[in-house]
Design a protein around this motif. Structure first.
Motif, PDB file in Angstrom:
ATOM      1  N   ILE A  10       0.839  -1.186   0.000  1.00 54.03           N
ATOM      2  CA  ILE A  10       0.000   0.000   0.000  1.00 54.03           C
ATOM      3  C   ILE A  10       0.881   1.245   0.000  1.00 54.03           C
ATOM      4  N   ASN A  11       0.539   2.213  -0.822  1.00 51.98           N
ATOM      5  CA  ASN A  11       1.271   3.469  -0.865  1.00 51.98           C
ATOM      6  C   ASN A  11       0.653   4.456   0.108  1.00 51.98           C
ATOM      7  N   ARG A  12       1.362   4.708   1.183  1.00 61.01           N
ATOM      8  CA  ARG A  12       0.921   5.680   2.179  1.00 61.01           C
ATOM      9  C   ARG A  12       1.940   6.794   2.181  1.00 61.01           C
ATOM     10  N   GLN A  13       1.440   8.035   2.115  1.00 62.79           N
ATOM     11  CA  GLN A  13       2.345   9.170   2.007  1.00 62.79           C
ATOM     12  C   GLN A  13       1.926  10.272   2.967  1.00 62.79           C
ATOM     13  N   PHE A  14       2.897  11.099   3.313  1.00 64.78           N
ATOM     14  CA  PHE A  14       2.625  12.325   4.042  1.00 64.78           C
ATOM     15  C   PHE A  14       2.580  13.432   3.008  1.00 64.78           C
ATOM     16  N   GLU A  15       1.479  14.186   2.997  1.00 71.22           N
ATOM     17  CA  GLU A  15       1.313  15.190   1.947  1.00 71.22           C
ATOM     18  C   GLU A  15       0.767  16.496   2.492  1.00 71.22           C
ATOM     19  N   ILE A  16       0.974  17.540   1.715  1.00 72.31           N
ATOM     20  CA  ILE A  16       0.308  18.827   1.913  1.00 72.31           C
ATOM     21  C   ILE A  16      -0.533  19.026   0.665  1.00 72.31           C
ATOM     22  N   ILE A  17      -1.852  19.168   0.858  1.00 71.70           N
ATOM     23  CA  ILE A  17      -2.764  19.289  -0.279  1.00 71.70           C
ATOM     24  C   ILE A  17      -3.517  20.608  -0.167  1.00 71.70           C
ATOM     25  N   TYR A  18      -3.509  21.361  -1.246  1.00 71.42           N
ATOM     26  CA  TYR A  18      -4.282  22.602  -1.335  1.00 71.42           C
ATOM     27  C   TYR A  18      -5.482  22.331  -2.232  1.00 71.42           C
ATOM     28  N   ASN A  21     -11.059  25.228  -3.066  1.00 73.64           N
ATOM     29  CA  ASN A  21     -11.853  26.114  -2.211  1.00 73.64           C
ATOM     30  C   ASN A  21     -11.014  26.750  -1.097  1.00 73.64           C
ATOM     31  N   ASN A  22      -9.698  26.755  -1.253  1.00 74.29           N
ATOM     32  CA  ASN A  22      -8.734  27.338  -0.308  1.00 74.29           C
ATOM     33  C   ASN A  22      -8.559  26.545   0.978  1.00 74.29           C
ATOM     34  N   ALA A  23      -9.058  25.327   1.050  1.00 72.47           N
ATOM     35  CA  ALA A  23      -8.797  24.462   2.196  1.00 72.47           C
ATOM     36  C   ALA A  23      -7.388  23.895   2.043  1.00 72.47           C
ATOM     37  N   LYS A  24      -6.777  23.568   3.184  1.00 70.43           N
ATOM     38  CA  LYS A  24      -5.421  23.007   3.178  1.00 70.43           C
ATOM     39  C   LYS A  24      -5.379  21.809   4.114  1.00 70.43           C
ATOM     40  N   TYR A  25      -4.881  20.672   3.611  1.00 67.66           N
ATOM     41  CA  TYR A  25      -4.734  19.439   4.387  1.00 67.66           C
ATOM     42  C   TYR A  25      -3.260  19.120   4.525  1.00 67.66           C
ATOM     43  N   VAL A  26      -2.863  18.794   5.751  1.00 66.36           N
ATOM     44  CA  VAL A  26      -1.497  18.351   6.029  1.00 66.36           C
ATOM     45  C   VAL A  26      -1.614  17.044   6.792  1.00 66.36           C
ATOM     46  N   GLY A  27      -1.159  15.960   6.188  1.00 63.46           N
ATOM     47  CA  GLY A  27      -1.253  14.673   6.866  1.00 63.46           C
ATOM     48  C   GLY A  27      -1.028  13.512   5.934  1.00 63.46           C
ATOM     49  N   TYR A  28      -1.405  12.352   6.411  1.00 63.30           N
ATOM     50  CA  TYR A  28      -1.193  11.125   5.654  1.00 63.30           C
ATOM     51  C   TYR A  28      -2.328  10.873   4.664  1.00 63.30           C
ATOM     52  N   THR A  29      -1.957  10.244   3.567  1.00 64.80           N
ATOM     53  CA  THR A  29      -2.934   9.861   2.553  1.00 64.80           C
ATOM     54  C   THR A  29      -2.696   8.405   2.168  1.00 64.80           C
ATOM     55  N   LEU A  30      -3.724   7.835   1.585  1.00 65.00           N
ATOM     56  CA  LEU A  30      -3.636   6.477   1.068  1.00 65.00           C
ATOM     57  C   LEU A  30      -4.350   6.484  -0.274  1.00 65.00           C
ATOM     58  N   PHE A  31      -3.619   6.219  -1.321  1.00 65.13           N
ATOM     59  CA  PHE A  31      -4.162   6.258  -2.684  1.00 65.13           C
ATOM     60  C   PHE A  31      -4.884   7.579  -2.954  1.00 65.13           C
ATOM     61  N   GLY A  32      -4.286   8.671  -2.490  1.00 67.27           N
ATOM     62  CA  GLY A  32      -4.818  10.001  -2.764  1.00 67.27           C
ATOM     63  C   GLY A  32      -5.935  10.469  -1.852  1.00 67.27           C
ATOM     64  N   GLY A  38      -4.193  13.543  10.373  1.00 70.27           N
ATOM     65  CA  GLY A  38      -4.031  14.730   9.552  1.00 70.27           C
ATOM     66  C   GLY A  38      -4.774  15.925  10.096  1.00 70.27           C
ATOM     67  N   GLU A  39      -4.477  17.065   9.507  1.00 78.33           N
ATOM     68  CA  GLU A  39      -5.093  18.337   9.903  1.00 78.33           C
ATOM     69  C   GLU A  39      -5.587  19.044   8.657  1.00 78.33           C
ATOM     70  N   ILE A  40      -6.816  19.587   8.740  1.00 83.84           N
ATOM     71  CA  ILE A  40      -7.340  20.344   7.619  1.00 83.84           C
ATOM     72  C   ILE A  40      -7.881  21.670   8.149  1.00 83.84           C
ATOM     73  N   ILE A  41      -7.623  22.712   7.400  1.00 79.87           N
ATOM     74  CA  ILE A  41      -8.202  24.020   7.681  1.00 79.87           C
ATOM     75  C   ILE A  41      -9.064  24.359   6.475  1.00 79.87           C
ATOM     76  N   TYR A  42     -10.374  24.487   6.730  1.00 79.06           N
ATOM     77  CA  TYR A  42     -11.314  24.788   5.661  1.00 79.06           C
ATOM     78  C   TYR A  42     -11.298  26.280   5.347  1.00 79.06           C
ATOM     79  N   SER A  43     -11.850  26.646   4.217  1.00 80.15           N
ATOM     80  CA  SER A  43     -11.816  28.038   3.764  1.00 80.15           C
ATOM     81  C   SER A  43     -12.516  28.987   4.732  1.00 80.15           C
ATOM     82  N   ASP A  44     -13.492  28.503   5.509  1.00 81.34           N
ATOM     83  CA  ASP A  44     -14.190  29.379   6.463  1.00 81.34           C
ATOM     84  C   ASP A  44     -13.455  29.503   7.795  1.00 81.34           C
ATOM     85  N   GLY A  45     -12.295  28.823   7.924  1.00 81.73           N
ATOM     86  CA  GLY A  45     -11.510  28.883   9.146  1.00 81.73           C
ATOM     87  C   GLY A  45     -11.726  27.711  10.078  1.00 81.73           C
ATOM     88  N   THR A  46     -12.691  26.845   9.797  1.00 80.36           N
ATOM     89  CA  THR A  46     -12.905  25.640  10.596  1.00 80.36           C
ATOM     90  C   THR A  46     -11.650  24.781  10.526  1.00 80.36           C
TER      91      THR A  46
END
Length: 160
Positions: A10-18, A21-32, A38-46
């Motif tokens: 299994i391909n597991r990676q640590f990624e930063i995804i933008y 909608n201006n949300a940003k995810y920092v954490g692990y992924t599996l097949f995308g 992981g941590e995500i900050i949504y565009s509304d600040g949540t």
């Protein structure tokens, strides 16, 4: 990073995804998909920090909304589901069981003014056996059965 799970590679990676909608995810992924911690900050600040499974918030996680409401507890497929604590922006706190984003099961709702209800909940409403304590000069309480916020059985309404 590649790991072996149940005999499969299994391909597991640590990624930063933008996201668009201006949300940003920092954490692990599996097949995308978000998978693992992981941590995500949504565009509304949540902001959500916690466990993910196949793209959904599942496991333990904490979320803080722009209005300062906060939930810390168990998630299942992007919903509060299991034991958790919800801190309302007005100072109230619910500590108990959740199902499908609603207070369901046993829990305690403590109001900022000191009043509280301990007992059973169904769909965010007092339902089943419970006790409501009123924090005032008289110190009254109700103990008995509730149905959708309505008190339905005889109760003691005495001073504590």
């Amino acid at each position: 990073m590649s790991i072996i799970e149940e005999g499969l590679c299994i391909n597991r990676q640590f990624e930063i995804i933008y996201f668009d909608n201006n949300a940003k995810y920092v954490g692990y992924t599996l097949f995308g998909k978000k998978h693992g911690y992981g941590e995500i900050i949504y565009s509304d600040g949540t902001k959500y920090v916690g466990d993910w499974k196949y793209g959904n918030r599942t496991g333990y996680g904490e979320i803080v909304y722009p209005n300062k409401n906060k939930y810390c507890g168990i998630w299942l497929v992007d919903k509060f589901h299991g034991d958790g604590i919800f801190y309302f922006h007005n100072g109230d706190v619910y500590d108990g069981e959740w199902k499908n984003n609603q207070m369901n099961g046993y829990g305690v709702l403590i109001h900022k003014n000191g009043d509280f209800h301990v007992g059973s909940w169904k769909n965010n409403k007092e339902h089943g056996f419970g006790m409501k304590i009123i924090d005032n000069d008289e110190g009254g309480y109700l103990s008995g059965h509730w149905s959708c916020l309505l008190y339905t059985s005889d109760a003691a309404d005495d001073s504590l």
